[in-house]
Design a protein around this motif. Structure first.
Motif, PDB file in Angstrom:
ATOM      1  N   ASP A 145       6.482   0.140  -6.274  1.00  0.00           N
ATOM      2  CA  ASP A 145       7.470   0.807  -7.420  1.00  0.00           C
ATOM      3  C   ASP A 145       7.130   2.411  -7.436  1.00  0.00           C
ATOM      4  O   ASP A 145       8.126   3.185  -7.407  1.00  0.00           O
ATOM      5  CB  ASP A 145       7.679   0.190  -8.684  1.00  0.00           C
ATOM      6  CG  ASP A 145       8.540  -0.992  -8.413  1.00  0.00           C
ATOM      7  OD1 ASP A 145       9.406  -0.914  -7.884  1.00  0.00           O
ATOM      8  OD2 ASP A 145       8.162  -2.007  -9.396  1.00  0.00           O
ATOM      9  N   PRO A 146       5.936   2.764  -8.059  1.00  0.00           N
ATOM     10  CA  PRO A 146       5.575   4.130  -8.095  1.00  0.00           C
ATOM     11  C   PRO A 146       5.831   4.893  -6.790  1.00  0.00           C
ATOM     12  O   PRO A 146       6.031   6.321  -7.133  1.00  0.00           O
ATOM     13  CB  PRO A 146       4.259   4.147  -8.462  1.00  0.00           C
ATOM     14  CG  PRO A 146       4.052   2.856  -9.188  1.00  0.00           C
ATOM     15  CD  PRO A 146       4.666   1.872  -8.312  1.00  0.00           C
ATOM     16  N   THR A 147       5.687   4.578  -5.645  1.00  0.00           N
ATOM     17  CA  THR A 147       6.077   5.394  -4.466  1.00  0.00           C
ATOM     18  C   THR A 147       7.112   5.045  -3.812  1.00  0.00           C
ATOM     19  O   THR A 147       7.461   5.511  -2.643  1.00  0.00           O
ATOM     20  CB  THR A 147       4.539   5.266  -3.598  1.00  0.00           C
ATOM     21  OG1 THR A 147       4.402   3.831  -3.138  1.00  0.00           O
ATOM     22  CG2 THR A 147       3.555   5.696  -4.191  1.00  0.00           C
ATOM     23  N   ALA A 148       8.112   4.073  -4.245  1.00  0.00           N
ATOM     24  CA  ALA A 148       9.015   3.505  -3.427  1.00  0.00           C
ATOM     25  C   ALA A 148      10.048   4.587  -3.092  1.00  0.00           C
ATOM     26  O   ALA A 148      10.790   4.713  -2.095  1.00  0.00           O
ATOM     27  CB  ALA A 148       9.772   2.363  -4.116  1.00  0.00           C
ATOM     28  N   ALA A 149      10.372   5.611  -4.093  1.00  0.00           N
ATOM     29  CA  ALA A 149      11.286   6.643  -3.914  1.00  0.00           C
ATOM     30  C   ALA A 149      10.835   7.375  -2.897  1.00  0.00           C
ATOM     31  O   ALA A 149      11.768   7.891  -1.863  1.00  0.00           O
ATOM     32  CB  ALA A 149      11.585   7.436  -5.173  1.00  0.00           C
ATOM     33  N   ARG A 150       9.718   7.994  -2.662  1.00  0.00           N
ATOM     34  CA  ARG A 150       8.862   8.678  -1.672  1.00  0.00           C
ATOM     35  C   ARG A 150       9.143   8.058  -0.467  1.00  0.00           C
ATOM     36  O   ARG A 150       9.534   8.844   0.567  1.00  0.00           O
ATOM     37  CB  ARG A 150       7.621   9.126  -1.887  1.00  0.00           C
ATOM     38  CG  ARG A 150       6.882  10.092  -1.130  1.00  0.00           C
ATOM     39  CD  ARG A 150       5.329   9.955  -1.348  1.00  0.00           C
ATOM     40  NE  ARG A 150       4.709   8.866  -1.171  1.00  0.00           N
ATOM     41  CZ  ARG A 150       3.417   8.605  -1.408  1.00  0.00           C
ATOM     42  NH1 ARG A 150       2.917   9.593  -2.475  1.00  0.00           N
ATOM     43  NH2 ARG A 150       2.953   7.197  -1.077  1.00  0.00           N
ATOM     44  N   LEU A 171       3.851   2.873   9.734  1.00  0.00           N
ATOM     45  CA  LEU A 171       4.937   1.777   9.844  1.00  0.00           C
ATOM     46  C   LEU A 171       6.144   2.153  10.055  1.00  0.00           C
ATOM     47  O   LEU A 171       7.043   1.387  10.673  1.00  0.00           O
ATOM     48  CB  LEU A 171       4.946   0.891   8.498  1.00  0.00           C
ATOM     49  CG  LEU A 171       3.404  -0.049   8.346  1.00  0.00           C
ATOM     50  CD1 LEU A 171       3.773  -0.411   7.001  1.00  0.00           C
ATOM     51  CD2 LEU A 171       3.305  -1.007   9.251  1.00  0.00           C
ATOM     52  N   HIS A 172       6.624   3.319   9.665  1.00  0.00           N
ATOM     53  CA  HIS A 172       7.729   4.023   9.787  1.00  0.00           C
ATOM     54  C   HIS A 172       8.394   3.956  11.273  1.00  0.00           C
ATOM     55  O   HIS A 172       9.494   3.786  11.820  1.00  0.00           O
ATOM     56  CB  HIS A 172       7.931   5.474   9.286  1.00  0.00           C
ATOM     57  CG  HIS A 172       9.275   5.618   9.399  1.00  0.00           C
ATOM     58  ND1 HIS A 172       9.718   6.686  10.543  1.00  0.00           N
ATOM     59  CD2 HIS A 172      10.503   5.933   8.677  1.00  0.00           C
ATOM     60  CE1 HIS A 172      11.206   7.168  10.367  1.00  0.00           C
ATOM     61  NE2 HIS A 172      11.350   6.656   9.358  1.00  0.00           N
ATOM     62  N   ALA A 173       7.251   4.184  12.226  1.00  0.00           N
ATOM     63  CA  ALA A 173       7.482   4.266  13.674  1.00  0.00           C
ATOM     64  C   ALA A 173       7.987   2.815  14.126  1.00  0.00           C
ATOM     65  O   ALA A 173       8.640   2.567  15.387  1.00  0.00           O
ATOM     66  CB  ALA A 173       6.273   4.568  14.482  1.00  0.00           C
ATOM     67  N   LEU A 174       7.701   1.799  13.510  1.00  0.00           N
ATOM     68  CA  LEU A 174       7.958   0.246  13.727  1.00  0.00           C
ATOM     69  C   LEU A 174       9.402  -0.138  13.251  1.00  0.00           C
ATOM     70  O   LEU A 174       9.968  -1.165  13.671  1.00  0.00           O
ATOM     71  CB  LEU A 174       6.716  -0.726  13.321  1.00  0.00           C
ATOM     72  CG  LEU A 174       5.291  -0.316  13.535  1.00  0.00           C
ATOM     73  CD1 LEU A 174       4.625  -1.267  13.214  1.00  0.00           C
ATOM     74  CD2 LEU A 174       5.376  -0.347  15.293  1.00  0.00           C
ATOM     75  N   ARG A 234       0.987  -1.233  -0.122  1.00  0.00           N
ATOM     76  CA  ARG A 234      -0.011   0.050   0.075  1.00  0.00           C
ATOM     77  C   ARG A 234       1.054   1.252  -0.038  1.00  0.00           C
ATOM     78  O   ARG A 234       1.823   1.464   0.754  1.00  0.00           O
ATOM     79  CB  ARG A 234      -0.965   0.040   1.239  1.00  0.00           C
ATOM     80  CG  ARG A 234      -2.160  -1.042   1.060  1.00  0.00           C
ATOM     81  CD  ARG A 234      -2.944  -0.815   2.184  1.00  0.00           C
ATOM     82  NE  ARG A 234      -3.565   0.528   2.346  1.00  0.00           N
ATOM     83  CZ  ARG A 234      -4.619   0.938   3.320  1.00  0.00           C
ATOM     84  NH1 ARG A 234      -5.190   0.172   3.837  1.00  0.00           N
ATOM     85  NH2 ARG A 234      -4.975   2.214   3.415  1.00  0.00           N
ATOM     86  N   GLY A 235       0.793   2.097  -1.000  1.00  0.00           N
ATOM     87  CA  GLY A 235       1.546   3.251  -1.039  1.00  0.00           C
ATOM     88  C   GLY A 235       1.036   4.466  -0.405  1.00  0.00           C
ATOM     89  O   GLY A 235       1.831   5.473  -0.743  1.00  0.00           O
ATOM     90  N   ASP A 236       0.210   4.478   0.445  1.00  0.00           N
ATOM     91  CA  ASP A 236      -0.439   5.727   0.688  1.00  0.00           C
ATOM     92  C   ASP A 236       0.572   6.302   1.898  1.00  0.00           C
ATOM     93  O   ASP A 236       1.067   5.427   2.802  1.00  0.00           O
ATOM     94  CB  ASP A 236      -1.942   5.598   1.207  1.00  0.00           C
ATOM     95  CG  ASP A 236      -2.046   4.669   2.249  1.00  0.00           C
ATOM     96  OD1 ASP A 236      -2.089   4.822   3.342  1.00  0.00           O
ATOM     97  OD2 ASP A 236      -2.358   3.242   1.908  1.00  0.00           O
ATOM     98  N   GLN A 237       0.541   7.646   2.015  1.00  0.00           N
ATOM     99  CA  GLN A 237       1.340   8.115   3.217  1.00  0.00           C
ATOM    100  C   GLN A 237       1.160   7.635   4.573  1.00  0.00           C
ATOM    101  O   GLN A 237       1.798   7.502   5.465  1.00  0.00           O
ATOM    102  CB  GLN A 237       1.684   9.583   2.860  1.00  0.00           C
ATOM    103  CG  GLN A 237       2.735  10.087   3.640  1.00  0.00           C
ATOM    104  CD  GLN A 237       3.945   9.556   3.218  1.00  0.00           C
ATOM    105  OE1 GLN A 237       4.307   9.585   2.026  1.00  0.00           O
ATOM    106  NE2 GLN A 237       5.025   9.412   4.278  1.00  0.00           N
TER     107      GLN A 237
END
Length: 301
Positions: free
Chosen positions: A189-194, A174-177, A165-168
């Motif tokens: 792929d389309p949101t991987a760089a972000r 998940l970043h907090a984990l 899931r590419g939504d911010q």
């Protein structure tokens, strides 16, 4: 195990008569090694795992382990709809030499979040491999919530998540984990760089089948926080991202691999790329070749 960077969800090459093409498989693996890929997934959804016979699964994984020879981690797709079968498949992958298991949420059966916790704990306890959770609700009909991931993070056998899931909002949760023992990997792929610019550890990529150098460079730039260069390269990849979603995965990427001389066709119920998209495939193939050359020259410089 600490997974990071550019990890390729490999397509499975077949011969013109529909048999497993191990020669093409070795060439695909070598291209990944040459391109700087930092991990590979064998027999995942991009690899048409559902269409493989057990003997083919074994041959793919065994050949990948032999070809890679410890130079990068080999992840095996082992997720199935039942927990006992997933444990069995994970043990099979462990016996064949895989370094980790990529375990998708059980397709079709739509378990509760409590059921997902029990499922992944059982696989991590009994499968014999480090487990990377894989969430792709568009394919499975089941969404692994951040709260459930948080409950699983403390398990020593669960080492990361591939989040498709590419939504911010999801990425932020998940970043907090993330930790030294739990990797956050984009599966989109389309949101991987972000996602990597926001702090994710890497990507499990489909397009890196055909642009291993470009995806390795994108990961290096994004993970180093070099936003302008990462976003510029990401913009160059946009046409490939768009094409890779023009029909269900892995139909478009296998059309490009075929133009690179790696494999022929897919297995039913998947069919070859529609004729209407073939001119686009030829154009994208030329763009891919030029982009890989430019990235090789940039790395060399």
């Amino acid at each position: 195990m600490r997974l990071s960077g550019s990890i390729t969800a490999l397509a499975t090459p077949f011969t013109a008569t529909g048999e497993l093409d191990l020669d093409a498989w070795r060439r695909l693996l070598q291209a990944q090694l040459d391109g700087g890929t930092q991990g590979v997934v064998a027999a995942g959804s991009t690899g048409e795992a559902a269409a493989l016979y057990e003997s083919e699964y074994d041959a793919l994984l065994r050949t990948a382990v032999e070809t890679v020879a410890g130079r990068l981690p080999v992840l095996a797709g082992t997720g199935l709809s039942g927990t006992a079968k997933t444990v069995e498949q994970t043990r099979r992958a462990a016996a064949l030499g895989a370094d980790a298991a990529l375990v998708v949420t059980p397709p079709y059966v739509r378990p509760t979040q409590s059921g997902l916790q029990a499922h992944f704990r059982r696989v991590a306890d009994e499968g014999g491999l480090p487990v990377v959770l894989y969430n792709v609700p568009a394919r499975t009909g089941c969404d692994l919530s951040p709260d459930t991931v948080a409950a699983l993070v403390g398990h020593e056998g669960i080492v990361g998540i591939k989040e498709a899931r590419g939504d911010q909002e999801r990425v932020d949760a998940l970043h907090a984990l993330r930790s030294d023992t739990f990797s956050l990997l984009s599966g989109d792929d389309p949101t991987a760089a972000r996602t990597m610019l926001a702090g994710a550890d890497g990507v499990v990529s489909v397009v890196s089948n055909v642009v291993p150098r470009a995806m390795r460079r994108l990961c290096d730039l994004a993970r180093a926080g070099r936003r302008d260069l990462a976003e510029a390269l990401d913009a160059q990849l946009q046409g490939l991202y768009d094409f890779s979603g023009i029909e269900p995965n892995p139909i478009p990427i296998k059309a490009l691999l075929e133009r690179q001389g790696i494999g022929h066709g897919l297995r039913l119920p998947l069919q070859a790329l529609s004729d209407i998209h073939r001119p686009t495939a030829s154009r994208i193939a030329r763009d891919v070749e030029a982009l890989e050359l430019s990235c090789r020259d940039a790395v060399a410089a």
